[in-house]
Design an enzyme around this catalytic site. Structure first.
Site: not given
Ligand code: UT7
Length: 341
Positions: A121, A266, A297
């Site tokens: 990226c 990005h 993305n």
């Molecule tokens: O482009 C290259 C670089 N990439 C990036 O910069 C991406 C960086 N990361 C992100 O954009 C974010 O971390 C994500 C959008 C991928 C995820 O968001 P987050 O706020 O970090 O969520 P998380 O992984 O901490 O998960 C929070 C909650 C969890 O549930 P509990 O444990 O709080 O009950 C997950 O199980 O959200 C749940 N979860 C989902 N729920 C619905 C994880 N994925 C999903 C989903 N739909 N797709």
């Protein structure tokens, strides 16, 4: 023995920019047929409303050529004037030759130096830094830099952490000599200790299970490598560490936050963009790229696509200063201030 060395133009600048967005629009409802998620979760956690996914005919080659033709046209540069083609991609599935060679050939930049880079990226910013250096050293005069991805070729459709984020597309820029500075110093680097945070699940040979009698691949699609990501640590690294890198890029260019016109990071996640905007203490009049909402993305393609959208909508104008920063798998990062074409 004394060697003759070259020196080039005093300054380089982006002369024209173009993008290609795949035809197919995939909304959050369609994503929710693949994973246990909701439109609300995807919108609030990532800012994505819909994304573009490439169809079979929208290949890396095809999307790159389409984006490059627009960039060349807008720059007023003939394909034959381009002497260097750099393509940044992590989803060109041929190990060799570099896709830059066949793109150069199809465009009509036939004898151009052509090669691919793998900087995920950060690829568009890496390529922009290289083009700037090549032009000022005299190695190149007109450089075409393309960021292109078909991330969906390497996305597991049942992976909740990636399938709603990743998308496809191409963005291209023609970079050439300029009377005034158009590309500020790059601030770039890598942190391989964090490589496991975003990586291919398996090496390519895992996709193969050769039957030595028939010489057939018996692995089927189940072993096809995809991209896996530990989203939350990447999110924190991007939101905090990358804001510091972006501040360093502003400083290196001698541009104060209150002097900046446009911020085009990005397009990884809308919340990362917002966190960086706050950390940089940018004034509210600064135009911010929010292309991720409709495009998803697209890794190396995201910055040029986002800038093109701002220029086409009239939100940003030619001659304005724009801070760009790319960050991703590696982990790698690069940022610089550019003057918009
Ligand atoms: O482009 C290259 C670089 N990439 C990036 O910069 C991406 C960086 N990361 C992100 O954009 C974010 O971390 C994500 C959008 C991928 C995820 O968001 P987050 O706020 O970090 O969520 P998380 O992984 O901490 O998960 C929070 C909650 C969890 O549930 P509990 O444990 O709080 O009950 C997950 O199980 O959200 C749940 N979860 C989902 N729920 C619905 C994880 N994925 C999903 C989903 N739909 N797709």
């Amino acid at each position: 023995m004394k060697l003759t060395v070259t020196s080039g133009a005093k300054y380089a600048a982006i002369l024209g920019l173009g993008g290609y967005r795949p035809r197919r629009v995939v909304d959050n409802a369609e994503i929710c047929t693949m994973i246990d998620s909701s439109d609300e979760w995807i919108r609030t956690r990532s800012g994505i409303i819909e994304r573009r996914w490439a169809s079979e005919d929208e290949t890396i080659q095809m999307m790159s050529v389409a984006a490059a033709r627009k960039a060349l046209d807008r720059a007023g540069i003939e394909p034959g004037q381009v002497d260097t083609v750099i393509v940044s991609t992590v989803t060109h599935l041929y190990q060799t030759p570099a896709v830059a060679t066949t793109i150069a050939s199809e465009l009509g930049s036939k004898s151009a130096a052509a090669f691919d880079i793998s900087a995920a990226c950060a690829g568009f910013c890496y390529g922009t830094a290289m083009a700037d250096s090549f032009i000022r050293s005299g190695a190149s005069k007109y450089v075409l830099i393309i960021g292109v991805e078909r991330l969906t070729d390497m996305t597991n459709r049942s992976d909740r952490s990636t399938v709603f984020l990743f998308a496809d597309g191409a963005g291209a820029a023609v970079i050439g000599p300029s009377d005034s500075p158009g590309i500020g110093p790059v601030v770039w680097g890598s942190d391989g200790d964090q490589a496991p945070l975003i990586q291919q699940t398996e090496p390519w040979d895992a996709a193969l299970a050769w039957d030595t009698d028939s010489y057939r691949n018996t692995a089927g699609e189940s072993n096809w490598p995809t991209l896996k990501m530990e989203g939350n640590p990447v999110f924190k690294w991007a939101s905090y560490t990358m804001a510091k890198t972006a501040a360093e890029a502003l400083d290196a260019a001698g541009v104060r936050p209150d002097e900046l016109d446009v911020f085009a990071p990005h397009q990884a996640n809308m919340r990362i963009t917002d966190a960086m905007f706050r950390a940089l203490k940018l004034p509210s009049r600064v135009v911010v790229a929010r292309d991720i909402a409709r495009q998803g993305n697209t890794s190396a393609a995201s910055i040029p696509l986002a800038i093109e959208a701002l220029l086409e909508s009239g939100e940003a104008r030619s001659g304005q200063t724009c801070l760009i920063i790319g960050f991703g798998a590696g982990l790698v990062y690069a940022g610089q201030v550019i003057v918009l074409p």
